[in-house]
Design an enzyme around this catalytic site. Structure first.
Site, PDB file in Angstrom:
ATOM      1  N   ASP A 273       0.814  -1.226   0.000  1.00  0.00           N
ATOM      2  CA  ASP A 273       0.000   0.000   0.000  1.00  0.00           C
ATOM      3  C   ASP A 273       0.843   1.269   0.000  1.00  0.00           C
ATOM      4  O   ASP A 273       2.023   1.265   0.363  1.00  0.00           O
ATOM      5  CB  ASP A 273      -0.892   0.030   1.254  1.00  0.00           C
ATOM      6  CG  ASP A 273      -2.011  -0.999   1.179  1.00  0.00           C
ATOM      7  OD1 ASP A 273      -1.948  -1.880   0.301  1.00  0.00           O
ATOM      8  OD2 ASP A 273      -2.931  -0.910   2.013  1.00  0.00           O
ATOM      9  N   HIS A 415       3.566  -2.338   3.290  1.00  0.00           N
ATOM     10  CA  HIS A 415       3.645  -0.994   2.687  1.00  0.00           C
ATOM     11  C   HIS A 415       4.999  -0.845   2.007  1.00  0.00           C
ATOM     12  O   HIS A 415       6.033  -1.012   2.666  1.00  0.00           O
ATOM     13  CB  HIS A 415       3.468   0.083   3.768  1.00  0.00           C
ATOM     14  CG  HIS A 415       2.110   0.049   4.398  1.00  0.00           C
ATOM     15  ND1 HIS A 415       1.772  -0.869   5.377  1.00  0.00           N
ATOM     16  CD2 HIS A 415       1.006   0.795   4.183  1.00  0.00           C
ATOM     17  CE1 HIS A 415       0.513  -0.667   5.735  1.00  0.00           C
ATOM     18  NE2 HIS A 415       0.024   0.340   5.027  1.00  0.00           N
TER      19      HIS A 415
HETATM   20 NI    NI Z   1      -2.775   3.097   3.276  1.00  0.00          NI
END
Ligand code: NI
Length: 466
Positions: A273, A415
């Site tokens: 992400d 992430h």
């Molecule tokens: Ni996010």
């Protein structure tokens, strides 16, 4: 004596008139016979009628029109014949007439015959397809016979065999969420069909979503959706059943039957992400390329805008690119218009930079409610393995979290904007490979069955957002 001559005279006179009459009749007869013999059109016409009957009674026509009654008509020089039966709905009769009128119009002032009839074909136990065939014959004046000028077999509709009722969109697509899935494929196909998709991306993203009232044409292999010709340069766009088979409620052709293919292997989806980042994403892509692994990137629109080449690389390397909003706000605090703007702007950036229209969405912070899911109109992808990488910032601890909660069908949240997260990836891959897991994209993990208005935590856990 005088009276005798008078009688003779009278007889002579009558004979004379009789003779005159006979001669006159003879002349007329000769003229008439001469005219008939010298004018071939009379014979021609007799011949013409015989030949028309030959056509109508030919085996191939009889074969296709058995049990139908014939209706005759004339349009200028064109004789037309419609074969029809009362078992067909009334509108079919209208369509037969229409198709025939088109052909008579083309043949206009030429002496011709056209025939129209209906052909039905069963597609499966439930559904049949109907065609209207029109055959045109032109009269060859010199040869005194017909030559076939053309044959048009036009698809008319799909219908339920037992009831003769037309198949409609609501028979194929069950509910609003599936309709939204169709809408997305429809949007993607408009862009594919257009020669300059960058020009129309904004219009496509902002168009009203499809409804059950939208004008569509149901064919044996696709749904044709009418579009604004002035805006796009074409009048319809097809969405094939193959493209939307996971969202179909009705089996029409073979392609829609492979709905429930079973996965016999253990699968997981790695998801990254908040990128792409020019500091860390490139390193991650290198690792994935080296390991020959595909992942899913939930990107931010603003980061795609500033790192277009990395976004492009993600797609070129075979990864899935997905929408994670433009600026990472909590969607439950936004209005519908603000949500639409976040979604559309990100879709637009992703499309302009990579040529892909995202199929799935992950809400920032995983934060959703019913209003958000309705405004987003894309399937919501959550996760079931939370590595907490963004707060841990420690590769070993990240791996430990994966090991503790991984299972078949998991969606792993990471992430790619943190170095420690990217550094943990080789060890995560190594561990999962030893456990016989295969790496797939999210849409592959879900076999493309993901629907708008629903959220997915892994391959098996999902629910409708209410
Ligand atoms: Ni996010």
């Amino acid at each position: 004596m005088k009276s005798f001559f008078k009688v003779i005279e009278n007889i002579k006179l009558e004979l004379f008139f009789l003779l005159i009459g006979l001669i006159f009749s003879l002349i007329i007869l000769i003229i008439a016979v001469n005219l008939e013999l010298s004018n071939p059109t009379v014979w021609n016409q007799v011949n013409y009628k015989l030949k028309v009957n030959d056509i109508i009674n030919s085996d191939s026509i009889k074969h296709n029109t058995a049990n139908m009654k014939m209706e005759k008509g004339k349009n200028n020089q064109n004789n037309y014949y419609i074969f029809y039966s009362d078992i067909y709905p009334k509108e079919v009769r209208v369509q037969l007439e229409k198709q025939n009128q088109i052909s008579s119009h083309i043949l206009r002032d030429r002496k011709s015959v056209s025939l129209s009839y209906i052909e039905d074909q069963e597609l499966n136990s439930e559904i049949s397809q109907r065609f209207i065939t029109t055959i045109e014959y032109l009269w060859q004046e010199d040869k005194e016979e017909f030559s076939k000028a053309g044959e048009v077999k036009q698809f008319y509709n799909l219908f339920f065999t037992s009831s003769q009722i037309s198949v409609e969109l609501k028979d194929i697509i069950q509910d609003e969420s599936q309709l939204m899935a169709l809408h997305r494929t429809f949007q993607a196909n408009i862009l594919k069909k257009h020669s300059n998709p960058e020009e129309i991306i904004k219009d496509v993203l902002e168009m009203d979503p499809l409804s059950f009232q939208t004008k569509v044409n149901i064919t044996p292999d696709s749904i044709k959706v009418m579009v604004d010709r002035k805006k796009f340069g074409f009048s319809y766009v097809s969405v094939t059943y193959k493209e939307i088979s996971p969202h179909m409620n009705l089996i029409i052709n073979k392609e829609t039957q492979e709905l429930n293919k079973k996965h016999n292997r253990k699968e997981v989806a790695l998801t990254f992400d908040d990128g792409p980042s020019d500091a860390t994403t490139i390193e991650l892509l290198k690792t994935l390329r080296k390991e020959k692994i595909v992942a899913t990137f939930f990107v931010l629109g603003e980061n795609v805008e500033s790192n277009p080449n990395i976004a492009k690389r993600i797609v070129l390397d075979g990864h899935e690119i997905a929408n994670h909003s433009y600026s990472h706000p909590d969607f439950t605090t936004l209005s519908t218009d603000e949500i639409r703007e976040e979604i559309n702007e990100t879709d637009k950036q992703i499309f302009l930079k990579t040529g892909r229209l995202p199929e799935i969405f992950r809400p920032p912070y995983g934060s959703v409610n019913k209003e958000v899911s309705r405004a987003v109109r894309l399937p919501i992808i959550q996760w079931d393995v939370d590595t907490e990488d963004w707060s841990l910032k420690n590769s070993e601890k990240i791996l430990k979290n994966v090991i503790e909660s991984i299972k078949d069908g998991s969606i792993i949240l990471l992430h790619d904007i943190h170095k420690e997260s990217v550094d943990s990836v080789p060890s995560i891959i190594d561990y999962l490979r030893k456990q016989d897991y295969e790496f797939v994209t999210v849409t592959d993990l879900l076999s493309n069955k993901q629907k708008p208005y629903h959220q997915y935590f892994n391959q098996y856990e999902m629910n409708e957002i209410k």
